[in-house]
Design a protein around this motif. Structure first.
Motif, PDB file in Angstrom:
ATOM      1  N   SER A 639      25.027   4.949  18.423  1.00  0.00           N
ATOM      2  CA  SER A 639      26.010   5.768  19.130  1.00  0.00           C
ATOM      3  C   SER A 639      25.872   7.196  18.628  1.00  0.00           C
ATOM      4  CB  SER A 639      27.441   5.254  18.884  1.00  0.00           C
ATOM      5  OG  SER A 639      27.866   5.550  17.572  1.00  0.00           O
ATOM      6  N   SER A 640      26.464   8.130  19.367  1.00  0.00           N
ATOM      7  CA  SER A 640      26.297   9.554  19.032  1.00  0.00           C
ATOM      8  C   SER A 640      26.957   9.932  17.711  1.00  0.00           C
ATOM      9  CB  SER A 640      26.861  10.423  20.165  1.00  0.00           C
ATOM     10  OG  SER A 640      28.237  10.125  20.365  1.00  0.00           O
ATOM     11  N   SER A 641      27.902   9.119  17.225  1.00  0.00           N
ATOM     12  CA  SER A 641      28.587   9.453  15.982  1.00  0.00           C
ATOM     13  C   SER A 641      27.936   8.822  14.748  1.00  0.00           C
ATOM     14  CB  SER A 641      30.054   9.003  16.055  1.00  0.00           C
ATOM     15  OG  SER A 641      30.139   7.596  16.251  1.00  0.00           O
ATOM     16  N   ASP A 642      26.906   8.031  14.947  1.00  0.00           N
ATOM     17  CA  ASP A 642      26.264   7.366  13.818  1.00  0.00           C
ATOM     18  C   ASP A 642      25.485   8.360  12.962  1.00  0.00           C
ATOM     19  OD1 ASP A 642      27.253   4.929  14.551  1.00  0.00           O
ATOM     20  OD2 ASP A 642      25.442   4.280  15.588  1.00  0.00           O
ATOM     21  N   ARG A 643      25.537   8.131  11.647  1.00  0.00           N
ATOM     22  CA  ARG A 643      24.811   8.955  10.693  1.00  0.00           C
ATOM     23  C   ARG A 643      24.249   8.065   9.599  1.00  0.00           C
ATOM     24  NH1 ARG A 643      28.045  11.856  13.400  1.00  0.00           N
ATOM     25  NH2 ARG A 643      27.943  14.121  13.544  1.00  0.00           N
ATOM     26  N   GLY A 644      23.165   8.513   8.990  1.00  0.00           N
ATOM     27  CA  GLY A 644      22.631   7.689   7.923  1.00  0.00           C
ATOM     28  C   GLY A 644      21.216   8.039   7.533  1.00  0.00           C
ATOM     29  N   VAL A 645      20.597   7.107   6.790  1.00  0.00           N
ATOM     30  CA  VAL A 645      19.277   7.313   6.206  1.00  0.00           C
ATOM     31  C   VAL A 645      18.377   6.130   6.565  1.00  0.00           C
ATOM     32  CG1 VAL A 645      17.975   7.493   4.044  1.00  0.00           C
ATOM     33  CG2 VAL A 645      20.183   8.674   4.284  1.00  0.00           C
ATOM     34  N   VAL A 646      17.155   6.454   6.970  1.00  0.00           N
ATOM     35  CA  VAL A 646      16.101   5.447   7.080  1.00  0.00           C
ATOM     36  C   VAL A 646      15.195   5.639   5.877  1.00  0.00           C
ATOM     37  CG1 VAL A 646      14.102   4.625   8.370  1.00  0.00           C
ATOM     38  CG2 VAL A 646      16.166   5.343   9.596  1.00  0.00           C
ATOM     39  N   ALA A 647      15.119   4.622   5.023  1.00  0.00           N
ATOM     40  CA  ALA A 647      14.332   4.718   3.795  1.00  0.00           C
ATOM     41  C   ALA A 647      13.102   3.829   3.910  1.00  0.00           C
ATOM     42  CB  ALA A 647      15.181   4.301   2.595  1.00  0.00           C
ATOM     43  N   VAL A 648      11.938   4.445   3.914  1.00  0.00           N
ATOM     44  CA  VAL A 648      10.680   3.703   3.961  1.00  0.00           C
ATOM     45  C   VAL A 648      10.099   3.701   2.552  1.00  0.00           C
ATOM     46  CG1 VAL A 648       8.382   3.537   4.970  1.00  0.00           C
ATOM     47  CG2 VAL A 648      10.295   4.375   6.352  1.00  0.00           C
ATOM     48  N   LEU A 649      10.006   2.525   1.956  1.00  0.00           N
ATOM     49  CA  LEU A 649       9.599   2.412   0.555  1.00  0.00           C
ATOM     50  C   LEU A 649       8.114   2.149   0.406  1.00  0.00           C
ATOM     51  CD1 LEU A 649      12.655   0.348  -0.729  1.00  0.00           C
ATOM     52  CD2 LEU A 649      12.438   2.809  -0.306  1.00  0.00           C
ATOM     53  N   ASP A 650       7.355   2.552   1.392  1.00  0.00           N
ATOM     54  CA  ASP A 650       5.896   2.408   1.390  1.00  0.00           C
ATOM     55  C   ASP A 650       5.295   3.810   1.358  1.00  0.00           C
ATOM     56  OD1 ASP A 650       3.192   1.976   1.963  1.00  0.00           O
ATOM     57  OD2 ASP A 650       3.619   0.251   3.249  1.00  0.00           O
ATOM     58  N   SER A 651       4.733   4.180   0.212  1.00  0.00           N
ATOM     59  CA  SER A 651       4.249   5.551   0.030  1.00  0.00           C
ATOM     60  C   SER A 651       3.112   5.906   0.972  1.00  0.00           C
ATOM     61  CB  SER A 651       3.783   5.747  -1.422  1.00  0.00           C
ATOM     62  OG  SER A 651       2.774   4.803  -1.755  1.00  0.00           O
ATOM     63  N   ARG A 652       2.476   4.901   1.578  1.00  0.00           N
ATOM     64  CA  ARG A 652       1.365   5.184   2.492  1.00  0.00           C
ATOM     65  C   ARG A 652       1.818   5.987   3.719  1.00  0.00           C
ATOM     66  NH1 ARG A 652      -0.883  -0.776   3.394  1.00  0.00           N
ATOM     67  NH2 ARG A 652       1.392  -1.095   3.512  1.00  0.00           N
ATOM     68  N   LEU A 653       3.103   5.923   4.063  1.00  0.00           N
ATOM     69  CA  LEU A 653       3.591   6.713   5.191  1.00  0.00           C
ATOM     70  C   LEU A 653       3.449   8.208   4.903  1.00  0.00           C
ATOM     71  CD1 LEU A 653       4.906   6.551   8.005  1.00  0.00           C
ATOM     72  CD2 LEU A 653       7.137   6.657   6.889  1.00  0.00           C
ATOM     73  N   ALA A 654       3.451   8.578   3.614  1.00  0.00           N
ATOM     74  CA  ALA A 654       3.295   9.987   3.232  1.00  0.00           C
ATOM     75  C   ALA A 654       1.872  10.335   2.851  1.00  0.00           C
ATOM     76  CB  ALA A 654       4.234  10.304   2.065  1.00  0.00           C
ATOM     77  N   THR A 655       1.102   9.353   2.386  1.00  0.00           N
ATOM     78  CA  THR A 655      -0.202   9.684   1.804  1.00  0.00           C
ATOM     79  C   THR A 655      -1.403   9.284   2.654  1.00  0.00           C
ATOM     80  OG1 THR A 655      -0.245   7.573   0.588  1.00  0.00           O
ATOM     81  CG2 THR A 655       0.767   9.464  -0.520  1.00  0.00           C
ATOM     82  N   ALA A 656      -1.257   8.262   3.493  1.00  0.00           N
ATOM     83  CA  ALA A 656      -2.414   7.759   4.251  1.00  0.00           C
ATOM     84  C   ALA A 656      -2.731   8.657   5.437  1.00  0.00           C
ATOM     85  CB  ALA A 656      -2.150   6.334   4.728  1.00  0.00           C
ATOM     86  N   ARG A 657      -3.987   8.637   5.867  1.00  0.00           N
ATOM     87  CA  ARG A 657      -4.421   9.482   6.999  1.00  0.00           C
ATOM     88  C   ARG A 657      -3.685   9.099   8.284  1.00  0.00           C
ATOM     89  NH1 ARG A 657     -10.774   8.912   6.967  1.00  0.00           N
ATOM     90  NH2 ARG A 657     -10.450   9.773   9.059  1.00  0.00           N
TER      91      ARG A 657
END
Length: 700
Positions: A639-657
């Protein structure tokens, strides 16, 4: 005189799509959104031009109205039927029970009549009155033959089904609450192959499946599912009524659902069941030959490991060949339809159906190895269930390596098709899924004007030139950048084969503690979900529910009702949870959801692409991960009022090609790699959540 006739017969001009959409939105008490308007107008344009359309419409867009309004207008104006296909029962029920009834009433006045609609499912989903009256011709499934409790339970369920048969008006299985087991339902239903046909069936006039199909042929909108759409494409005899427009909602699941519908299985128990069905209809020597072939297949499968088969083992090839030939002999002995009483005709039909399925699957299995690795139509594998409390015997499977050709020839070439979902533009582009669907990789441009009658081009000689399509991303009304954070735990070590490491468990505990519960944990395996639940129940003061503790629907309801609760689970939770509000402010993804390395279909598709010189990993594995990751991240904002965090605990999302491709596939959250930033935002949200008085709480 001709001019006078023409004037008298001039059809009533209907309001335009935009005007009808405004009426519909007002009638249902909604708010017109820019993305919804753009989508509705694009669907209307696709109907006029015949150009296929892929629309990515984020959560909150109101895409159901955006495609239903132009589709209904087309059906009423053209006196035709349109088909809406969905992947899930939940969306089917939403359309038929809520959206379409309200929309039909809203459009009655501007369209001059109330639009009609119906739901259509496969024949197996409807009660067969002939089976009810004549009784099931075979005993319960083998797994229950020596289990007195199972047999008595099935007997009680079948008795309840017989009582229900005199009350139901539709015979639709979903209307039976509570439901019954699959074994019991099979005693009172038939597949299309097993059906005698309305003309020969003694209760054909009262057939629920035939009535549903007849009703569907007279309505403006048919709501069905991807499986039936696939069956309609696979069979020479059409299942769906004639139509010139198909809307495929939840289109991100289309390839998997069609693949599943086109997958066949061969087991020794199925061969044995087919032999029993032959019974006294054919001579004992011929039926015994099939039974012995099934026993030989069982012996060979027992000696082979569960794995994908790139080559056909000699012993297995011999066993399947013997099954094929024995099944062919039985089919010859059974012969075709003949003059006989209904009981004999039913027994022959059921026997022929079972033996045909065995024969056709055996032929397909043997043919699968004729071509080289890059050009094989199917993938074959052996599965063994050795870990459950009631393990199934080994089975041999065959599935299509690709379904794009089938969709291209049997869906896109026949009808204008609109494909829509919140997740279609992977990596920011539609071409990845377009290739899987069998569409040309590059979209074509749709006409920008609003033509008056039809903008359809003349037929093209080149088949590919005839498949014109365009892609449109209408966005979402949600402000993802202000209301959501994507936290990637770059400091954590890459996930290994040993499951969750201590550092990852510590990270999960810290995030949940900051959020005050309110967490949906999406795990790559049930083992990881259970381990995390067991470990964190000892460390945190919050209730942690885990998939498998109860039915998924019960767990989701409890999670939604109790804000400081956590829910951990695997695949079905990645796409099946809709919990708006303060109960869900943190989504945790333990690792990128690549397919398992031993997944037979995914691994075979990857190898086939590589054999043709393509990038199998990006085309198959990364696409699979992008779809699931986008769906999982989408659980945060409902819904439009929802707030929060999506936490991805796989470092490959930041480091892999390939990380950029995956990140471009999910909603545009504000990114961070700082765990303190994520925890602080969750702490502030938790403090503001109980009263929800301040919906403007800043995340950053």
């Amino acid at each position: 005189m001709p001019a006078e006739i023409s004037t008298l017969q001039k059809p009533r001009e209907l309001p335009g799509v935009r005007e009808l959409l405004t009426d519909a939105v007002e009638a249902v008490g909604g708010t017109e959104r820019d993305g919804q308007v753009r989508m509705a107008e694009a669907v209307g344009r696709a109907i006029r031009t015949g150009e296929h359309l892929a629309v990515q419409a984020g959560t909150g867009t109101g895409k159901s109205l955006a495609y239903l309004v132009p589709a209904i207008r087309h059906a009423v104006e053209g006196h035709t039927t349109v088909v809406v296909s969905t992947a899930t029962i939940a969306l089917q029920n939403q359309l038929v029970d809520r959206d379409l009834p309200r929309l039909a009433k809203a459009l009655k006045k501007p369209l001059g009549r109330e639009p009609t609609f119906a739901i259509l499912k496969g024949r197996r989903n409807y009660l067969c009155m002939h089976r009810v009256h004549s009784g099931a011709p075979e005993e319960p499934e083998d797994s229950g033959l020596f289990d007195a409790f199972a047999v008595s339970r099935i007997g009680r369920e079948v008795k309840r089904l017989h009582e229900w048969s005199s009350e139901t008006e539709t015979g639709d299985r979903t209307e039976l609450v509570p439901g019954v087991s699959e074994q019991a339902w099979r005693q009172v239903s038939v597949s299309a192959r097993e059906c005698l046909g309305a003309a020969r069936c003694p209760v054909g006039d009262d057939c629920f499946a035939e009535k549903a199909r007849a009703d569907a042929g007279r309505v403006d909108v048919i709501v069905t599912n991807h499986a039936l759409l696939a069956i309609d494409a696979l069979q020479e005899q059409r299942v769906l009524p004639e139509h010139d427009l198909v809307v495929i909602d939840e289109a991100h699941e289309l390839v998997d659902r069609v693949t599943s519908a086109a997958t066949a299985e061969l087991t020794a128990s199925a061969v044995s069941a087919a032999t029993r069905r032959c019974g006294r209809i054919i001579d004992a020597d011929t039926s015994d030959r099939l039974l012995e072939a099934g026993e030989g297949l069982a012996l060979v499968l027992d000696d082979l490991p569960a794995e994908r088969l790139d080559t056909l083992p000699h012993a297995l090839g011999g066993a399947v060949t013997v099954v094929r030939d024995a099944a062919h002999a039985c089919l010859t002995a059974l012969g075709g339809e003949r003059k006989e009483d209904v009981e004999e005709a039913t027994a022959r039909k059921l026997a022929r159906s079972a033996v045909e399925e065995i024969h056709d699957t055996a032929v397909r299995l043997l043919d699968a190895f004729d071509a080289d690795q890059a050009n094989r139509p199917d993938v074959v594998w052996i599965s063994k269930d050795t870990y459950s409390s009631s393990p199934r015997p080994p089975s041999l499977h065959v599935a299509p390596l690709a379904v794009g050709g089938l969709l291209r020839e049997r869906v896109f070439a026949r009808s204008t098709t609109v494909l829509t979902s919140a997740t279609l533009a992977l990596g920011g582009r539609f071409d990845t899924l377009a290739r899987q669907w069998g569409l040309p990789p590059e979209p074509t441009s749709a006409p920008a004007d609003d033509g008056t009658a039809t903008d359809k081009p003349a037929p093209a000689d080149d088949a590919d030139d005839g498949l014109r399509w365009s892609g449109l991303d209408v966005g979402s009304p949600f402000d993802y950048g202000r209301n959501g954070i994507l936290y990637v735990a770059k400091h954590l070590p890459p996930p290994g084969r040993d499951g969750l490491g201590d550092a990852t468990l510590d990270e999960i505990a810290a995030l949940i503690d900051a959020a005050g519960g309110r967490t949906l944990g999406l795990f790559s395996s049930m083992r990881a979900a259970k381990r995390a639940a067991e470990e964190l129940r000892e460390r945190l003061p919050y209730d942690i529910l885990c998939q498998g503790d109860d039915s998924t629907s019960t767990l989701v309801s409890q999670f939604a009702d109790e804000p400081r609760t956590c829910l951990f689970g695997t695949l079905s939770l990645w796409q099946g949870v809709d919990v708006p509000g303060p109960s869900l402010q943190l989504v945790i993804v333990d690792r990128l959801p690549f397919p398992r390395p031993d997944d037979p279909v995914a691994s075979a598709r990857q190898r086939a692409i590589e054999a043709r010189g393509g990038n199998g990993f990006l085309t198959v594995a990364a696409t699979h991960a992008a779809l699931l990751l986008a769906q999982g991240a989408g659980r945060l904002h409902r819904s439009s009022s929802d707030r929060g965090v999506v936490a991805v605990l796989d470092s490959r999302l930041a480091t892999a090609r390939y990380g950029g491709f995956l990140r471009a596939s999910i909603p545009p959250f504000w990114p961070t790699q700082d765990p303190a930033v994520a925890r602080d935002a969750l702490t502030r949200l938790d403090a503001a959540a109980p009263g929800r008085a301040s919906t403007s709480t800043a995340l950053r």
